[in-house]
Each structure stands twice: as C-alpha cells, then as structure tokens.
Design a protein around this motif. Structure first.
Motif, PDB file in Angstrom:
ATOM      1  N   ALA A   1     -13.515   8.792  -0.865  1.00 32.99           N
ATOM      2  CA  ALA A   1     -14.043   7.505  -0.200  1.00 32.99           C
ATOM      3  C   ALA A   1     -14.148   8.041   1.206  1.00 32.99           C
ATOM      4  CB  ALA A   1     -13.192   6.292  -0.674  1.00 32.99           C
ATOM      5  N   LEU A   2     -15.389   8.183   1.895  1.00 33.61           N
ATOM      6  CA  LEU A   2     -15.476   8.631   3.329  1.00 33.61           C
ATOM      7  C   LEU A   2     -14.658   9.713   3.272  1.00 33.61           C
ATOM      8  CD1 LEU A   2     -14.841   4.906   4.363  1.00 33.61           C
ATOM      9  CD2 LEU A   2     -16.922   6.049   3.802  1.00 33.61           C
ATOM     10  N   GLY A   3     -14.723  10.630   2.643  1.00 36.72           N
ATOM     11  CA  GLY A   3     -13.830  11.871   2.888  1.00 36.72           C
ATOM     12  C   GLY A   3     -12.322  11.975   2.483  1.00 36.72           C
ATOM     13  N   MET A   4     -12.188  10.708   2.130  1.00 37.18           N
ATOM     14  CA  MET A   4     -10.609  10.577   1.733  1.00 37.18           C
ATOM     15  C   MET A   4     -10.458   9.915   0.147  1.00 37.18           C
ATOM     16  SD  MET A   4      -7.854   7.828   3.296  1.00 37.18           S
ATOM     17  CE  MET A   4      -7.980   8.692   4.812  1.00 37.18           C
ATOM     18  N   PRO A   5      -9.388  10.593  -0.792  1.00 36.10           N
ATOM     19  CA  PRO A   5      -9.215  10.191  -1.823  1.00 36.10           C
ATOM     20  C   PRO A   5      -9.255   8.482  -1.946  1.00 36.10           C
ATOM     21  CG  PRO A   5      -8.104  12.275  -1.705  1.00 36.10           C
ATOM     22  CD  PRO A   5      -8.565  11.563  -0.447  1.00 36.10           C
ATOM     23  N   LEU A   6     -10.056   8.079  -2.992  1.00 33.03           N
ATOM     24  CA  LEU A   6      -9.867   6.545  -2.987  1.00 33.03           C
ATOM     25  C   LEU A   6      -8.431   6.196  -3.278  1.00 33.03           C
ATOM     26  CD1 LEU A   6     -12.939   5.495  -5.515  1.00 33.03           C
ATOM     27  CD2 LEU A   6     -12.283   4.610  -3.066  1.00 33.03           C
ATOM     28  N   LEU A   7      -7.495   6.574  -4.184  1.00 32.63           N
ATOM     29  CA  LEU A   7      -6.182   5.950  -4.230  1.00 32.63           C
ATOM     30  C   LEU A   7      -5.607   6.212  -3.057  1.00 32.63           C
ATOM     31  CD1 LEU A   7      -5.456   7.471  -7.566  1.00 32.63           C
ATOM     32  CD2 LEU A   7      -6.074   5.215  -7.253  1.00 32.63           C
ATOM     33  N   ARG A   8      -5.571   7.065  -2.089  1.00 29.67           N
ATOM     34  CA  ARG A   8      -4.727   7.278  -0.800  1.00 29.67           C
ATOM     35  C   ARG A   8      -5.321   6.433   0.122  1.00 29.67           C
ATOM     36  NH1 ARG A   8      -4.670  12.729   3.026  1.00 29.67           N
ATOM     37  NH2 ARG A   8      -3.230  11.907   4.687  1.00 29.67           N
ATOM     38  N   LEU A   9      -6.722   6.068   0.151  1.00 25.25           N
ATOM     39  CA  LEU A   9      -7.222   4.992   1.127  1.00 25.25           C
ATOM     40  C   LEU A   9      -6.522   3.442   0.480  1.00 25.25           C
ATOM     41  CD1 LEU A   9      -9.040   3.976   3.161  1.00 25.25           C
ATOM     42  CD2 LEU A   9     -10.935   4.076   1.674  1.00 25.25           C
ATOM     43  N   GLU A  10      -6.470   3.470  -0.868  1.00 25.60           N
ATOM     44  CA  GLU A  10      -5.872   2.039  -1.143  1.00 25.60           C
ATOM     45  C   GLU A  10      -4.403   2.025  -0.965  1.00 25.60           C
ATOM     46  OE1 GLU A  10      -6.453  -0.221  -5.304  1.00 25.60           O
ATOM     47  OE2 GLU A  10      -5.437   1.733  -5.710  1.00 25.60           O
ATOM     48  N   ARG A  11      -3.743   3.311  -1.149  1.00 26.23           N
ATOM     49  CA  ARG A  11      -2.269   3.325  -0.616  1.00 26.23           C
ATOM     50  C   ARG A  11      -2.063   2.910   0.767  1.00 26.23           C
ATOM     51  NH1 ARG A  11      -2.009   7.683  -4.560  1.00 26.23           N
ATOM     52  NH2 ARG A  11      -2.127   9.127  -2.653  1.00 26.23           N
ATOM     53  N   LEU A  12      -2.947   3.667   1.630  1.00 22.49           N
ATOM     54  CA  LEU A  12      -2.810   3.244   3.124  1.00 22.49           C
ATOM     55  C   LEU A  12      -2.975   1.764   3.197  1.00 22.49           C
ATOM     56  CD1 LEU A  12      -4.849   6.007   4.738  1.00 22.49           C
ATOM     57  CD2 LEU A  12      -2.417   5.509   5.350  1.00 22.49           C
ATOM     58  N   THR A  13      -4.005   1.000   2.809  1.00 22.24           N
ATOM     59  CA  THR A  13      -4.070  -0.463   2.828  1.00 22.24           C
ATOM     60  C   THR A  13      -2.724  -1.102   2.582  1.00 22.24           C
ATOM     61  OG1 THR A  13      -6.506  -0.177   2.104  1.00 22.24           O
ATOM     62  CG2 THR A  13      -5.524  -2.341   2.304  1.00 22.24           C
ATOM     63  N   LEU A  14      -2.287  -0.611   1.567  1.00 27.14           N
ATOM     64  CA  LEU A  14      -1.037  -1.609   0.972  1.00 27.14           C
ATOM     65  C   LEU A  14       0.147  -1.124   2.061  1.00 27.14           C
ATOM     66  CD1 LEU A  14       0.391  -3.306  -1.348  1.00 27.14           C
ATOM     67  CD2 LEU A  14       0.939  -0.989  -2.400  1.00 27.14           C
ATOM     68  N   LYS A  15       0.153   0.124   2.596  1.00 24.03           N
ATOM     69  CA  LYS A  15       1.222   0.341   3.380  1.00 24.03           C
ATOM     70  C   LYS A  15       1.131  -0.686   4.806  1.00 24.03           C
ATOM     71  CE  LYS A  15       2.285   5.196   1.959  1.00 24.03           C
ATOM     72  NZ  LYS A  15       2.158   6.509   2.417  1.00 24.03           N
ATOM     73  N   PHE A  16      -0.051  -0.774   5.235  1.00 30.07           N
ATOM     74  CA  PHE A  16      -0.269  -1.471   6.258  1.00 30.07           C
ATOM     75  C   PHE A  16       0.053  -2.911   6.032  1.00 30.07           C
ATOM     76  CE2 PHE A  16      -3.222   1.881   7.988  1.00 30.07           C
ATOM     77  CZ  PHE A  16      -2.446   2.099   9.081  1.00 30.07           C
ATOM     78  N   VAL A  17      -0.084  -3.315   4.579  1.00 20.82           N
ATOM     79  CA  VAL A  17       0.324  -4.790   4.465  1.00 20.82           C
ATOM     80  C   VAL A  17       1.893  -4.585   4.467  1.00 20.82           C
ATOM     81  CG1 VAL A  17       0.249  -6.534   2.375  1.00 20.82           C
ATOM     82  CG2 VAL A  17      -1.820  -5.280   2.940  1.00 20.82           C
ATOM     83  N   SER A  18       2.410  -3.821   3.637  1.00 24.89           N
ATOM     84  CA  SER A  18       4.117  -3.988   3.703  1.00 24.89           C
ATOM     85  C   SER A  18       4.443  -3.870   5.081  1.00 24.89           C
ATOM     86  CB  SER A  18       4.466  -2.597   2.989  1.00 24.89           C
ATOM     87  OG  SER A  18       3.822  -2.606   1.567  1.00 24.89           O
ATOM     88  N   ALA A  19       3.973  -3.143   6.011  1.00 28.69           N
ATOM     89  CA  ALA A  19       4.561  -2.988   7.308  1.00 28.69           C
ATOM     90  C   ALA A  19       4.355  -4.094   7.967  1.00 28.69           C
ATOM     91  CB  ALA A  19       3.877  -1.756   8.104  1.00 28.69           C
ATOM     92  N   GLY A  20       2.907  -4.891   7.899  1.00 25.88           N
ATOM     93  CA  GLY A  20       2.993  -6.062   8.677  1.00 25.88           C
ATOM     94  C   GLY A  20       3.536  -7.104   8.023  1.00 25.88           C
TER      95      GLY A  20
END
Length: 230
Positions: free
Chosen positions: A129-148
């Motif tokens: 996805a946009l030069g990044m594995p889909l699962l990694r982009l999804e994990r990044l989204t979840l990490k930002f949710v967890s940090a927020g």
C-alpha cells in the motif's frame, strides 16, 4: 511560529497561554503534518501533501481570526499546562490515525482497481500500500489509536484531578464518550479482530465525539454565541 504566537501570552504582564477551538485545530494539524513529514520518504503522495498544506493554511487563518481565550497561570495548578499538552497530543495522534486510515482505504481501492477485470492483483503491488505493506500500514493506524487513547486517558484523569468539584459540561461528556468509543475499538480489535471498515467506522465516530468535546464546545461559545473569548 504561528502556533507559538497564537498560544503563548507574550505581550501581557501575566504568564500563561491562549487557547480556543482554532488554536487547537492549528496544533492538531501541525502534529498530523509532522507525522506525515517523518513518513514522507515512504508515503510521498502529492495529493495528500496538498490537502495537508491547505488544512494548515485554513487552521492558521482561523487561529488568527479567532485567537481564543487567555488563561493566566496565576492561581492555577502547575499541572495545568501538562493537561493542555496531553489533550493536544491526543488530538494529534488521533488525527494521524485518521490520516493513516484514509491512506489504507485509498490503498485498498487502488489495489482493487489494479486487479482489473481478471480480479488478480499484480505481483508488484500485491500486499503493498503506497510503498508500504498493507498490514504494516494497518498496524501503524492501530498504534496511533493506542497512543492517542493513552494520552486521552491521562488527559481525562488529570482533568478530573484538577477540577474540584467535577462537573459534567459538554466538553467532559463528549470526551468521556469518545474515550468509551476508542476503548471499545481497541477491545474489539484485540478480542474479535475488528479491522477494515468496521475499525475505521469506530475510529471516525470516536474522533468526531472528541472533536465535538473541546473544539465543538469552544466553537459554539466563540463563534455562534460570541462568548468566552476574554
């Protein structure tokens, strides 16, 4: 520089800060753009960059027109600035989560389009996805949710501690409701594997409630009712 000039009282005799719905949006957009800048070497999307630039320009202009209310630190708790910083951090982190969720949805649509009539995704883009594995982009989204969520929890806990007696105003109600939505999202993700549209829907719902909490209530006071600016 605009954020510093908008939020700090530098021309008065009392030290403090100036906050309102527009400076809050300005700080949030800055944090989201900072996250994008750190990831721009992998997510170099001109359309996203233009959108974030427009968002920054709008929020800077709003903060100039609606500077908010001054909050002198005299007779205030020394923990109050930390409460503000944690609140802004939670806004920025959830904003970054929304940005990544939007990129994820865009990437999924792009992959479907690349599949063509055959329904087969080409090997170079499969799982990417946009030069990044889909699962990694999804994990990044979840990490930002967890940090927020962690920042929001600390913000609410500190606000409850600093406010005596505690009172349920619009900001408190919407913020607590947002906390409940994000908590449900994280539990649903961990226990039931929520992902895709379902997870994004909960993220949007919680972010909307959080936006209504401070920014929404201050917008009503400052713009519609024209109160709370002094």
């Amino acid at each position: 520089m605009a954020i510093v000039l908008d939020t700090l009282i530098i021309d008065g005799q009392l030290s403090g800060a100036r906050f309102g719905f527009a400076p809050a949006l300005s700080v949030t957009s800055w944090l989201v753009i900072a996250v994008y800048a750190l990831e721009s070497h992998r997510l170099e999307l001109p359309s996203v960059r233009r959108l974030l630039t427009l968002l920054a320009a709008i929020t800077v202009g709003l903060a100039w027109v609606y500077p908010g209310r001054p909050y002198p630190l005299v007779n205030q708790s020394n923990w109050l600035p930390l409460h503000w910083l944690l609140g802004f951090a939670s806004y920025g982190l959830f904003g970054a989560a929304l940005l990544h969720a939007a990129l994820l949805r865009h990437a999924e649509r792009q992959m479907r389009a690349n599949s063509g009539a055959s329904g087969q995704i080409p090997a170079p883009v499969r799982g990417q996805a946009l030069g990044m594995p889909l699962l990694r982009l999804e994990r990044l989204t979840l990490k930002f949710v967890s940090a927020g969520f962690a920042m929001l929890t600390l913000t609410l806990a500190l606000g409850f501690w600093l406010t005596t007696p505690w009172h349920w105003d619009h900001k408190s109600v919407f913020s607590v409701l947002a906390w409940g939505v994000f908590a449900t999202l994280l539990v649903g993700r961990a226990r039931f594997g929520w992902r895709g549209r379902q997870a994004v829907g909960w993220l949007i719902a919680g972010s909307t409630l959080l936006l209504l909490g401070y920014v929404g209530s201050r917008f009503v006071l400052e713009v519609i009712l024209q109160r709370g600016t002094h």
